[in-house]
Design a protein around this motif. Sequence first.
Motif, PDB file in Angstrom:
ATOM      1  N   GLU A  46       0.555  -1.415  -0.031  1.00  0.00           N
ATOM      2  CA  GLU A  46       0.017   0.032  -0.325  1.00  0.00           C
ATOM      3  C   GLU A  46       0.624   1.141  -0.068  1.00  0.00           C
ATOM      4  O   GLU A  46       0.687   2.632  -0.210  1.00  0.00           O
ATOM      5  N   GLN A  47       2.248   1.032   0.986  1.00  0.00           N
ATOM      6  CA  GLN A  47       2.854   2.458   0.357  1.00  0.00           C
ATOM      7  C   GLN A  47       3.807   2.535  -0.524  1.00  0.00           C
ATOM      8  O   GLN A  47       3.890   4.142  -1.205  1.00  0.00           O
ATOM      9  N   VAL A  48       3.872   1.203  -1.257  1.00  0.00           N
ATOM     10  CA  VAL A  48       4.149   1.482  -2.471  1.00  0.00           C
ATOM     11  C   VAL A  48       3.680   2.188  -3.015  1.00  0.00           C
ATOM     12  O   VAL A  48       3.501   3.287  -5.024  1.00  0.00           O
ATOM     13  N   PRO A 100       6.127   8.003  -5.675  1.00  0.00           N
ATOM     14  CA  PRO A 100       6.025   8.459  -7.573  1.00  0.00           C
ATOM     15  C   PRO A 100       5.862   7.286  -8.660  1.00  0.00           C
ATOM     16  O   PRO A 100       4.748   8.159  -8.793  1.00  0.00           O
ATOM     17  N   ALA A 101       6.506   6.431  -8.704  1.00  0.00           N
ATOM     18  CA  ALA A 101       6.378   5.689  -9.793  1.00  0.00           C
ATOM     19  C   ALA A 101       4.650   4.963  -9.497  1.00  0.00           C
ATOM     20  O   ALA A 101       3.777   5.271 -10.476  1.00  0.00           O
ATOM     21  N   GLY A 102       4.272   4.514  -8.294  1.00  0.00           N
ATOM     22  CA  GLY A 102       2.543   4.161  -7.972  1.00  0.00           C
ATOM     23  C   GLY A 102       2.347   4.825  -8.152  1.00  0.00           C
ATOM     24  O   GLY A 102       1.221   4.241  -8.380  1.00  0.00           O
ATOM     25  N   ARG A 103       2.339   6.456  -7.750  1.00  0.00           N
ATOM     26  CA  ARG A 103       0.838   6.976  -7.563  1.00  0.00           C
ATOM     27  C   ARG A 103       0.549   6.953  -9.506  1.00  0.00           C
ATOM     28  O   ARG A 103      -0.541   7.283  -9.672  1.00  0.00           O
ATOM     29  N   ALA A 104       2.196   7.196 -10.051  1.00  0.00           N
ATOM     30  CA  ALA A 104       1.330   8.110 -11.365  1.00  0.00           C
ATOM     31  C   ALA A 104       0.714   5.996 -12.236  1.00  0.00           C
ATOM     32  O   ALA A 104      -0.045   7.057 -12.753  1.00  0.00           O
ATOM     33  N   LEU A 105       1.218   5.262 -11.630  1.00  0.00           N
ATOM     34  CA  LEU A 105       0.721   4.309 -12.074  1.00  0.00           C
ATOM     35  C   LEU A 105      -1.046   4.086 -12.672  1.00  0.00           C
ATOM     36  O   LEU A 105      -1.876   3.422 -13.113  1.00  0.00           O
ATOM     37  N   VAL A 106      -1.034   4.041 -10.861  1.00  0.00           N
ATOM     38  CA  VAL A 106      -2.716   4.487 -10.584  1.00  0.00           C
ATOM     39  C   VAL A 106      -3.554   5.369 -10.553  1.00  0.00           C
ATOM     40  O   VAL A 106      -4.358   4.743 -11.476  1.00  0.00           O
ATOM     41  N   GLU A 107      -2.721   6.306 -11.156  1.00  0.00           N
ATOM     42  CA  GLU A 107      -3.399   7.356 -11.763  1.00  0.00           C
ATOM     43  C   GLU A 107      -3.549   6.850 -13.690  1.00  0.00           C
ATOM     44  O   GLU A 107      -4.724   7.225 -13.700  1.00  0.00           O
ATOM     45  N   ALA A 108      -2.482   6.529 -14.216  1.00  0.00           N
ATOM     46  CA  ALA A 108      -3.453   6.126 -15.643  1.00  0.00           C
ATOM     47  C   ALA A 108      -3.360   4.736 -15.911  1.00  0.00           C
ATOM     48  O   ALA A 108      -4.410   5.071 -16.893  1.00  0.00           O
ATOM     49  N   LEU A 122      11.316   1.956  -3.578  1.00  0.00           N
ATOM     50  CA  LEU A 122      10.385   1.704  -4.160  1.00  0.00           C
ATOM     51  C   LEU A 122       8.470   2.062  -2.788  1.00  0.00           C
ATOM     52  O   LEU A 122       7.850   2.145  -3.883  1.00  0.00           O
ATOM     53  N   ARG A 123       9.124   2.145  -2.174  1.00  0.00           N
ATOM     54  CA  ARG A 123       7.772   3.022  -1.280  1.00  0.00           C
ATOM     55  C   ARG A 123       8.503   4.487  -0.963  1.00  0.00           C
ATOM     56  O   ARG A 123       7.110   5.084  -0.098  1.00  0.00           O
TER      57      ARG A 123
END
Length: 365
Positions: free
Chosen positions: A42-44, A49-57, A268-269
């Motif tokens: 969940e932290q990742v 930044p990579a996780g948030r960008a991919l979730v938004e994408a 990663l997180r």
Amino acid sequence: MKRLNLLIAIFPFVAIQTLAQAKPPPPVAKLSPALTLKQYLEQVRTQSPAGRALVEAVTMTELRLEEAEVPLSSELYATYGYADSRDNAPNAFTPQATKGVEWKVGVRDKTQWGLGTDIYTRTTHTTLIGVNRAILPLTDYYDSTVGIELTQRLWRDGFGSATRAGLNAQRAASRSAWLRNRFELKNLMLRAENTYWSLVSLNQIVKLQEENVARAKKLMDYMRGRSRMKLVDDVDSLQAQAALESRELELMASLDERAVTIRAFNTLRGGTTDDLATLPGLPADEILLKSVRDPAQRMSREDFSAIYQDALAIEGKAQSDQSQIAPQLDLKGGVFANALNAEAGKAYDGLQDGKNPNWYVGVAF
């Protein structure tokens, strides 16, 4: 007896002084709770930044899955125009100038079978200047029209062939983008999960190797003591020392590997430090893949599905382009009613009577 009484009298004083000088016990450090795999993932997902960008994408491309249907949705439109024309050679039958204002409101719709509809209402206000009223008594009037027009494509995009192919191409392209973003997010989560279990494993390995070093050191000290007493050969003492150095080298290699893993773990997180998080032990059952524990489950491969969708998009675009190069042949028709009056309100009221129906059928090539 006197000595005993003296000791009894002195004992309370000594006990009080001893308790006063005694230092309080150090506070017990509170151990932070172990970071579970679910919390780490969940932290990742939310902090890096990579996780948030991919979730938004993923969210954005999922919302765009129905984007291909937008051209088929109803379209509300409105037009307004003003005209002013003058005659160079006016006479009794023609006005010196003609002024007109036109506004039109309607709803257009297009189906995937090549049929287009247009439901509209239009009003034109015309003013004739310099005309003989004996010949043309109505020189300022409103002409209101309400109707429906139909257009059916017969050759180019015949019966919606290009439209359907374009829709399929757009749907496939949108789904391909969504699948690729899901695949990238899954790869990030898998990489984070592997890093998590690698760090848990390295913690266990380092702990075991530290115990091995401690045992090897005790063995070396024991062999050195026996060697000084001439109970064993020097070779045995050297072997114990070599075993200790070998265990220390193994420990140093594991510590270096763990340091690299800790940096990857924190990166990663979304972290920027090399601090070691508190992690649980290594439960062997949790790291087994679900497909191994349950053979009925299968892992999805979004990358392969995206390749298939790309092929569908290319095929649909080729079919649409092929249909667009054909000549245009459209069947047109319409039904409408109109009313003309010097007052705008009465012109609108005249539409409700339906006394002036009109229709037409034609072909456009």
